[in-house]
Design a protein around this motif. Structure first.
Motif, PDB file in Angstrom:
ATOM      1  N   UNK A 262      47.183  37.490  68.471  1.00  0.00           N
ATOM      2  CA  UNK A 262      48.195  36.462  68.700  1.00  0.00           C
ATOM      3  C   UNK A 262      49.579  37.079  68.604  1.00  0.00           C
ATOM      4  N   UNK A 263      50.506  36.559  69.416  1.00  0.00           N
ATOM      5  CA  UNK A 263      51.854  37.109  69.402  1.00  0.00           C
ATOM      6  C   UNK A 263      52.903  36.152  68.831  1.00  0.00           C
ATOM      7  N   UNK A 264      52.489  34.931  68.486  1.00  0.00           N
ATOM      8  CA  UNK A 264      53.439  33.979  67.902  1.00  0.00           C
ATOM      9  C   UNK A 264      52.692  32.974  67.022  1.00  0.00           C
ATOM     10  N   UNK A 265      53.470  32.137  66.342  1.00  0.00           N
ATOM     11  CA  UNK A 265      52.896  31.186  65.392  1.00  0.00           C
ATOM     12  C   UNK A 265      51.984  30.157  66.041  1.00  0.00           C
ATOM     13  N   UNK A 266      52.343  29.661  67.208  1.00  0.00           N
ATOM     14  CA  UNK A 266      51.503  28.618  67.815  1.00  0.00           C
ATOM     15  C   UNK A 266      50.138  29.181  68.216  1.00  0.00           C
ATOM     16  N   UNK A 267      50.123  30.386  68.786  1.00  0.00           N
ATOM     17  CA  UNK A 267      48.835  31.015  69.113  1.00  0.00           C
ATOM     18  C   UNK A 267      48.031  31.270  67.837  1.00  0.00           C
ATOM     19  N   UNK A 268      48.710  31.744  66.799  1.00  0.00           N
ATOM     20  CA  UNK A 268      48.035  32.074  65.542  1.00  0.00           C
ATOM     21  C   UNK A 268      47.440  30.831  64.883  1.00  0.00           C
ATOM     22  N   UNK A 269      48.213  29.761  64.833  1.00  0.00           N
ATOM     23  CA  UNK A 269      47.726  28.519  64.206  1.00  0.00           C
ATOM     24  C   UNK A 269      46.495  27.999  64.935  1.00  0.00           C
TER      25      UNK A 269
ATOM     26  N   UNK B 102      55.196  32.796  57.711  1.00  0.00           N
ATOM     27  CA  UNK B 102      55.076  31.902  56.561  1.00  0.00           C
ATOM     28  C   UNK B 102      55.206  30.435  56.986  1.00  0.00           C
ATOM     29  N   UNK B 103      56.029  30.173  57.991  1.00  0.00           N
ATOM     30  CA  UNK B 103      56.191  28.806  58.514  1.00  0.00           C
ATOM     31  C   UNK B 103      54.851  28.272  59.015  1.00  0.00           C
ATOM     32  N   UNK B 104      54.144  29.096  59.776  1.00  0.00           N
ATOM     33  CA  UNK B 104      52.839  28.693  60.307  1.00  0.00           C
ATOM     34  C   UNK B 104      51.825  28.522  59.181  1.00  0.00           C
ATOM     35  N   UNK B 105      51.813  29.432  58.226  1.00  0.00           N
ATOM     36  CA  UNK B 105      50.853  29.342  57.128  1.00  0.00           C
ATOM     37  C   UNK B 105      51.037  28.057  56.322  1.00  0.00           C
ATOM     38  N   UNK B 106      52.284  27.611  56.171  1.00  0.00           N
ATOM     39  CA  UNK B 106      52.554  26.370  55.447  1.00  0.00           C
ATOM     40  C   UNK B 106      52.038  25.148  56.205  1.00  0.00           C
ATOM     41  N   UNK B 107      51.853  25.264  57.506  1.00  0.00           N
ATOM     42  CA  UNK B 107      51.382  24.143  58.318  1.00  0.00           C
ATOM     43  C   UNK B 107      49.862  23.991  58.289  1.00  0.00           C
ATOM     44  N   UNK B 108      49.162  25.002  57.813  1.00  0.00           N
ATOM     45  CA  UNK B 108      47.698  24.936  57.764  1.00  0.00           C
ATOM     46  C   UNK B 108      47.258  24.018  56.631  1.00  0.00           C
TER      47      UNK B 108
END
Length: 155
Positions: A34-41, A64-70
């Motif tokens: 993945x190259x960005x947060x949306x792909x990673x999430x 960290x922003x993406x991890x907090x959304x999980x």
């Protein structure tokens, strides 16, 4: 196999990490890059990895922003970054390891070894919990399993 997701915005770094893992670590199965947060999430939620190898700064955003959304973080994470300033924040996310770029194959091997050690400890704990549960609920009528000694059966 360790189901692994790579999160890295720089294509060259993504390719190098992927190639290193494929060449030297046959127990790693790369299930997504993945190259960005949306792909990673999306990848994390849909593919349920065992391990995530992630850069921290992804263009203008932080992983960290993406991890907090999980809703749950039920995987191990190894941060791979060019900055040491995020180490404390990584600890707060229970990072398994923190590798500074450029890292060596030995550094990566040590981080992956930490993963395996933690998994072995978790499996041992689960086995003991199952054993204690079974012993606690042991019934006299229960069938018993017999195992031969390591040297085999003797007559």
């Amino acid at each position: 196999m360790i189901r692994t997701i790579i999160i890295e915005d720089e294509e060259n770094s993504r390719v190098i990490l992927t190639n290193t893992l494929q060449e030297y670590f046959p127990n790693i199965e790369i299930i997504a890059t993945c190259k960005n947060n949306s792909e990673a999430k999306s990848a994390i939620e849909n593919l349920k990895p065992d391990l995530v190898l992630s850069d921290i700064e992804l263009k203008q955003e932080s992983v960290f922003t993406m991890l907090q959304q999980l809703s749950t973080i039920d995987f191990e994470i190894i941060f791979i970054t060019g900055y040491d300033k995020y180490a404390i924040k990584a600890i707060k996310f229970s990072a398994l390891d923190y590798l500074l770029k450029p890292f060596s194959k030995t550094d990566l091997a040590a981080a992956l070894h930490h993963y395996e050690q933690k998994q072995n400890k978790t499996q041992s704990t689960q086995q003991f919990e199952a054993l204690f549960h079974n012993l606690k609920h042991f019934q006299k009528d229960s069938k018993k399993n017999t195992l031969p000694p390591a040297t085999g059966l003797t007559v």
